[in-house]
Scaffold this motif. Sequence first.
Motif, PDB file in Angstrom:
ATOM      1  N   HIS A  87      33.880  38.390  35.699  1.00  0.00           N
ATOM      2  CA  HIS A  87      35.121  38.731  34.998  1.00  0.00           C
ATOM      3  C   HIS A  87      35.142  38.141  33.596  1.00  0.00           C
ATOM      4  N   THR A  88      34.822  36.875  33.493  1.00  0.00           N
ATOM      5  CA  THR A  88      34.885  36.227  32.180  1.00  0.00           C
ATOM      6  C   THR A  88      33.831  36.793  31.238  1.00  0.00           C
ATOM      7  N   ARG A  89      32.678  37.185  31.766  1.00  0.00           N
ATOM      8  CA  ARG A  89      31.632  37.770  30.918  1.00  0.00           C
ATOM      9  C   ARG A  89      32.117  39.090  30.308  1.00  0.00           C
ATOM     10  N   VAL A  90      32.768  39.925  31.104  1.00  0.00           N
ATOM     11  CA  VAL A  90      33.283  41.203  30.599  1.00  0.00           C
ATOM     12  C   VAL A  90      34.373  40.971  29.564  1.00  0.00           C
ATOM     13  N   ILE A  91      35.265  40.031  29.838  1.00  0.00           N
ATOM     14  CA  ILE A  91      36.351  39.737  28.907  1.00  0.00           C
ATOM     15  C   ILE A  91      35.794  39.191  27.591  1.00  0.00           C
ATOM     16  N   GLU A  92      34.830  38.272  27.664  1.00  0.00           N
ATOM     17  CA  GLU A  92      34.230  37.711  26.456  1.00  0.00           C
ATOM     18  C   GLU A  92      33.494  38.775  25.650  1.00  0.00           C
TER      19      GLU A  92
END
Length: 126
Positions: free
Chosen positions: A36-41
Motif C-alpha cells: 500500500h505505501t509503495r503505491v501511495i509513494e
Amino acid sequence: MSDAYPNYDPRVRDQFIRNYRDRGMMKWGGFYLSDHTRVIEKKDKSRRANEKRRLQKQMDFQKISANLFNAFANEKEVSVQLAEENKDHYVAQTIVGFVQGYGDDGIVIAGQVIAFEDIWNCRIIN
C-alpha cells in the motif's frame, strides 16, 4: 457452558463488555504495509515530478543550437525539455546530462539520441 470451561465466570465477560473501549480505525493502521505505501509513494512522486516539469517557453532553433554547442565545447551540463506534453500541459520528459556528441539525426545527451526537432527548450545548468 460451565462444563466446557470450568473456570468460566459470566461476571468477567459482563465486565469486559461494559468496559471495552474500541480504538476505532487505529487498529487498522497496521494493514497499510509495504504494498500500500509503495503505491501511495509512487503516486505522490509522480505527482510531484509533474508539478516541477511544467512546459517552459519555447526556444528558437538558433538559441537551442547555440546552447548545445556551448555546452558541448565547454563540457557543461544541460537540461533539455522535449516538445511532448500531455493534455494538462505537463512535459513528458526532461533530460539532464552532458552533451556527448551529435550527428545529422540528432544530439546525444546522457546516452540518449534526441532529434533536433523534438527539443522544446534547452538550458545550460552549470
